[in-house]
Scaffold this motif. Sequence first.
Motif, PDB file in Angstrom:
ATOM      1  N   LEU A  14       0.729  -1.066  -0.569  1.00 14.81           N
ATOM      2  CA  LEU A  14      -0.215   0.190   0.141  1.00 14.81           C
ATOM      3  C   LEU A  14       0.959   1.139   0.025  1.00 14.81           C
ATOM      4  CD1 LEU A  14      -2.765  -1.236   2.345  1.00 14.81           C
ATOM      5  CD2 LEU A  14      -2.818  -1.224   0.172  1.00 14.81           C
ATOM      6  N   SER A  15      -0.136   2.393  -0.999  1.00 10.81           N
ATOM      7  CA  SER A  15       0.667   3.831  -0.715  1.00 10.81           C
ATOM      8  C   SER A  15       1.435   4.013   1.337  1.00 10.81           C
ATOM      9  CB  SER A  15       0.313   4.576  -0.956  1.00 10.81           C
ATOM     10  OG  SER A  15      -1.079   4.784  -0.818  1.00 10.81           O
ATOM     11  N   ASN A 295      -4.148  -6.360  -2.892  1.00  6.76           N
ATOM     12  CA  ASN A 295      -4.253  -4.628  -2.394  1.00  6.76           C
ATOM     13  C   ASN A 295      -5.602  -4.566  -3.123  1.00  6.76           C
ATOM     14  OD1 ASN A 295      -2.921  -4.432  -4.343  1.00  6.76           O
ATOM     15  ND2 ASN A 295      -1.914  -3.862  -3.831  1.00  6.76           N
ATOM     16  N   ASN A 299      -6.732  -0.690  -2.243  1.00  7.88           N
ATOM     17  CA  ASN A 299      -6.803   0.508  -3.708  1.00  7.88           C
ATOM     18  C   ASN A 299      -7.727   1.266  -4.360  1.00  7.88           C
ATOM     19  OD1 ASN A 299      -4.230   0.399  -3.258  1.00  7.88           O
ATOM     20  ND2 ASN A 299      -3.641  -1.268  -4.643  1.00  7.88           N
ATOM     21  N   GLU A 303      -9.246   5.211  -4.166  1.00  7.63           N
ATOM     22  CA  GLU A 303      -8.708   5.307  -5.122  1.00  7.63           C
ATOM     23  C   GLU A 303     -10.357   5.825  -6.079  1.00  7.63           C
ATOM     24  OE1 GLU A 303      -8.588   3.244  -9.715  1.00  7.63           O
ATOM     25  OE2 GLU A 303      -6.303   4.395  -8.913  1.00  7.63           O
TER      26      GLU A 303
END
Length: 536
Positions: A14-15, A295, A299, A303
Amino acid sequence: MNLSSHLVQRMLKLSPPATRDLVIQRDLQVPMPDGVDLLADRWAPRVEGATLPTALIRSPYGRAGVLSLGMARPLAERGFQVLIQSTRGGFGSGGIFDPMRQEREDGLATLEWVVKQPWFGGSIVLVGLSYLGYVQWAVADHLPPEVKAMIPHMTESALTLEFLRKNGMSLETPFAWGALIATMERRWAIFGRPIQDGRTRRALQTLPLGRADVAAVGHRTDYIQDILAHDTDDPRWAGIDHRHRVADVTVPVSSIGGWYDIFLPGQLRDFQILQAAGRPARLTIGPWTHTSFNNTAMNEAIEFGLAHTRGEQPPQRPPVRLFVMGEDAWRDVDSWPPSGYAAQRFHLWPDGALSTEPPGESAPDQYRYDPADPTPAVGGVRMLADSGRVDNRALEARADVLTYTTAVLDQDVEVIGEVNAEIWFRSSQSHADVFVRLCDVDPRGRSYNVCDGLTSLSGADETSCATVELWPTAYRFKRGHRIRVQVSSGAFPRYTRNPGTGEPRATATTLRAADQAVYRDPTHPSAVILPVRQTH
């Protein structure tokens, strides 16, 4: 807790989060119209004066463990406040858990409660997989305006009903789930689950099956008794089917599924209904099983979900994104099934051959199926272990499995869409099953399952054409590989074994072996029908 945050970030790739400093309010009481209180936990960033969108998760599996650390925490660290609610009758919530029957009323009441809370930030996104996705469909046609998007993951709007087809009961998944929910609140249940799974596998061999719940969990369970006694169309299941609600969904929906997921056909059906109704929807299908951990859903919540809570459009992409197995690449298309793929028949031939040419005159192939030693389930669409893509050579070496294989391919063959088979069949018993599996054979001779399906026949002692719907797929058979089709009479315990007697599955005790014949001649052209990419 920060250590778990770092671990989840690394595992899911993940970010980095906006914050790791969270506040958790536990055991919030959410009142239902009948006076029952359902408990919920709220996870939120420790930010004064922030008005953040709410990600709502409703679960029968509790509010701790994977749900809190793998879903609530990463979402709360990245822009949401998260409300995880225990559904009725479990993990502190009041009432009695009656699977799937109370989720519409309780879900609508929960949404009504959320929008009245002082911490509510003005918008909601519904998220979750499997049962947690099904509860989204239960309320999807009557959402308050504060709900801005749905992200159902590995799920569909009718859930259990696909497993209970009269012409092919999928036994293992609903039975194992029934055993799971019957024991999940026991002390140390999370550590004992591998043992419980072993008990479940052994219990599935019980005769009559009506006693298998006691063998698995130590007592009778209503849900297991229901799935054994009532087919899909039985009135007992009235109220749990939400397919009729799908066309009336007005919020954007991003649906995520897997080629080896137990709910894939229903999920694709739901998406087609949305597209036909002109609803804003997109679909992502990857090479995943029901328990794959990746993920994609997280995500998509960040998003797709966050964008809609802000009144923005997420990054543009075509409505359908598919992972093409074999090629191991993502493909964007406009619809499901995609255009440009024509049905092509691959006929069963003598001596185990498979060809696009029609077969000639020949005697049928024969095998003996013994329900006392049933053809086993190997890989494929299963909820427990041994799911997904596996080597089928040991299965294909059994005397009760026929195989038909093409010559080595001189060019790639790409198959995307619905897969079916027409098998001309006759049994020495009046009741029998036909199981068909499509496989990819690599240059080393390893045979990997792509998709499969089963149908149950009555009057099987008369020659007839068995139509078998296999799981949909997206697969490229590469040049130098071969396409293989298996034909057998079972995949136990994924499907209940056919005793050959026609007795009800809950009470059957007699097992009769059967001599099966598969015909493949000009009058009986058995074939698998593949949607093959057209080339010009």
